[in-house]
Design a protein around this motif. Structure first.
Motif, short mmCIF file in Angstrom:
data_model
loop_
_atom_site.label_atom_id
_atom_site.label_comp_id
_atom_site.label_asym_id
_atom_site.label_seq_id
_atom_site.Cartn_x
_atom_site.Cartn_y
_atom_site.Cartn_z
N GLY A 94 38.58 33.53 30.33
CA GLY A 94 38.35 34.47 31.32
C GLY A 94 39.77 35.44 31.23
O GLY A 94 39.59 36.51 31.76
N CYS A 95 40.79 34.84 31.16
CA CYS A 95 42.14 36.00 31.09
C CYS A 95 42.99 35.32 30.29
O CYS A 95 42.60 34.07 29.42
N CYS A 137 42.29 32.30 36.77
CA CYS A 137 40.69 32.85 36.55
C CYS A 137 39.70 31.67 36.88
O CYS A 137 38.34 31.68 36.89
N ASP A 142 45.82 33.90 30.64
CA ASP A 142 46.60 32.56 31.23
C ASP A 142 45.71 31.28 30.63
O ASP A 142 46.15 30.17 30.46
N CYS A 143 44.41 31.51 30.14
CA CYS A 143 43.48 30.54 29.73
C CYS A 143 44.19 29.81 28.54
O CYS A 143 44.06 28.65 28.12
N CYS A 170 41.85 26.80 34.66
CA CYS A 170 42.83 28.07 34.71
C CYS A 170 43.33 28.39 35.97
O CYS A 170 42.42 28.68 36.79
ZN ZN Z 1 42.04 32.08 32.81
#
Ligand code: ZN
Ligand code: ZN
Lengths: 341, 166
Positions: B85-86, B71, B88-89, B68
């Protein structure tokens, strides 16, 4: 088991002790709490604090920085089901937004940035969802949520993705337990895509024949469809519990009466009692009241005791932390005092 | 810098490896690097490079697991943590997440609440999708009157969403 929960019984309150709706939400462009650095976590806390001011059209709220709340007080919040066990442990940059009567709570920086929770007495899934939805709308008017048009609200754990919603009902099932039908009923619940847990959440054993059932799936259906499904299954369970209670009254009365009065007697006279034993006995006495066998005891008082006898509540009452043995003694004396009043 | 192997071309591929705390570097041209990848064991470079090329299929640069960009989480991390983690993952690992969501939820499509801000067109799109499904149903039931009505609704919504899109 907020203040309002123990005060009133609510619809179907003889079996359904309470309803909970939880919405998992995250802010766009900030990593989830587990990966966020300190500045990012602080930023979420700051946003939450500001947001708590904007919720005042619903109720009056206070914002708690859990690092400033002492351990006992955090335990109490947990025993009231207002924060999770995880949220009592690491406290740095963890927060809680709490309404005055404790029916609305928002955990900040738990697994997700926000966990909006509404607790109501009895079976009130739609009412609780409506309130949670309004809280969510008010927050959303001021922040951008992490949201994907295809898969919905994005959460740290993919099991919560989509609606981010979990609806739970806390059911008191002493009748089914007594006629040994609990296993069958709970097994069929899981076949309907619902999860069953004990009183203290994930993986916990049952205390006092109290079970939580909740939706397992959060994606692919609308909130109202999921809650209707949950309500339908709950209807089946409460109907079976009613049948079980009727059976006890019609075919097993002497034995039931004996068990119930023994439980009453133990509670009224015991000198040392653990949380589990007390909850199991209080559950039996509650059944006695619901079956019309015990008349001289207030139902609300018994339900309230089910919360008051938990360890942190006892220690708060005494104003100090106590070793387990002391707690068991204090618990027994509190129960005696309440029942013999 | 010239390629260490052919000594003719410019070295454009640089490979670093640390073995027993010692850093070793190789500087190769594109051609030699490719050759090395295919015939990793047949060349006369120090053995450590052979073993390096052996596990990383070579095509000019080393292949790293997908990560990613925000993160730095990899799917391997996810399997360990069971958490992303975020947000965007979800975009980064869309292909991997789709079957996962199907397994967890029996679906990979959100049908619930949509945030009001900036997502208004989305609910129109969803209405259109639902109507199209309904259209298929009524056509298969040969209810053409209803089908015509639904088609009009879809057209109206499409106009609306195009209007908003601008
Ligand atoms: Zn992420
Ligand atoms: Zn070369």
């Amino acid at each position: 088991m907020s203040k309002s929960w123990t005060k009133k019984d609510g619809p179907q309150g003889d079996i359904c002790l309470g309803t909970r709706i939880r919405l998992a939400r995250n802010l766009a462009k900030l990593p989830f709490p587990a990966t966020a650095n300190r500045d990012q976590a602080k930023q979420v806390m700051k946003t939450a604090k500001e947001l708590s001011g904007g919720l005042d059209q619903l109720a009056s709220f206070r914002f708690l920085d859990l690092a400033e709340v002492d351990e006992l007080e955090r335990q109490i919040l947990m025993e009231k089901h207002l924060i999770s066990p995880e949220h009592t442990k690491k406290t740095s940059n963890k927060g809680l937004i709490l309404s005055e009567n404790e029916d609305i709570s928002i955990m900040v920086n738990e697994e997700d940035h926000f966990r909006i929770q509404v607790l109501m007495p009895g079976l009130q899934l739609n009412e609780a969802w409506e309130l949670a939805n309004r809280v969510d709308d008010l927050i959303e008017a001021n922040v951008d949520y992490a949201f994907d048009p295809d898969i919905g609200y994005l959460t740290a754990c993919p099991t919560n993705v989509g609606t981010g919603m979990r609806g739970s009902l806390m059911l008191h099932l002493p009748g089914l337990a007594r006629i040994n039908q609990l296993g069958n009923v709970l097994k069929s619940v899981s076949q309907f895509g619902l999860v069953v847990r004990g009183l203290y959440g994930e993986g916990s054993e049952s205390y006092g024949s109290i079970y939580q059932i909740s939706n397992q799936v959060s994606l692919g259906h609308s909130e109202s469809d999921m809650l209707e499904h949950l309500a339908r299954v709950a209807e089946q369970i409460t109907a079976s519990e009613r049948q079980a209670r009727k059976y006890l009254q019609e075919h097993n009365l002497p034995e039931s009466e004996d068990q119930i009065y023994r439980a009453y007697g133990l509670l009224a006279h015991a000198r040392i009692i653990s949380t589990k034993e007390a909850l199991d006995l209080l559950s039996t006495v509650l059944l006695g009241i619901d079956l019309g066998l015990i008349h001289d005891l207030d139902r609300g008082l018994v339900k309230k005791l089910m919360v008051e006898i938990r360890s942190a509540h006892l220690q708060k009452m005494m104003g100090q932390s106590l070793p387990a043995q002391e707690r068991d003694r204090l618990r027994a004396s509190l129960i005696r005092e309440r029942l013999n009043r | 810098m010239l390629c260490e192997k052919c000594q003719k071309e410019t070295a454009s591929v640089h490979v670093t490896k640390i073995v027993n705390g010692e850093k070793t570097e190789a500087h190769l041209c594109q051609n030699c690097a490719k050759e090395l990848g295919e015939f990793g064991l047949n060349i006369d470079l120090p053995n450590l490079f052979a073993s390096l090329f052996d596990y990383a299929p070579f095509s000019g640069k080393l292949v790293r697991p997908k990560q990613c960009p925000t993160c730095r989480l990899t799917m391997e991390d996810f399997r360990e943590l069971n958490q992303f983690g975020c947000s965007d993952c979800y975009e980064t690992f869309r292909d991997e997440i789709e079957p996962l969501l199907r397994r967890l939820h029996g679906s990979n499509h959100h049908e619930g609440k949509v945030p009001a801000q900036g997502y208004a067109t989305l609910s129109v799109e969803r209405q259109i999708r639902t109507l199209r499904e309904r259209l298929q149903q009524v056509i298969s039931m040969e209810n053409y009157e209803e089908a015509a009505r639904i088609r009009d609704q879809i057209r109206a919504l499409e106009r609306q969403s195009h209007g908003e899109g601008k």
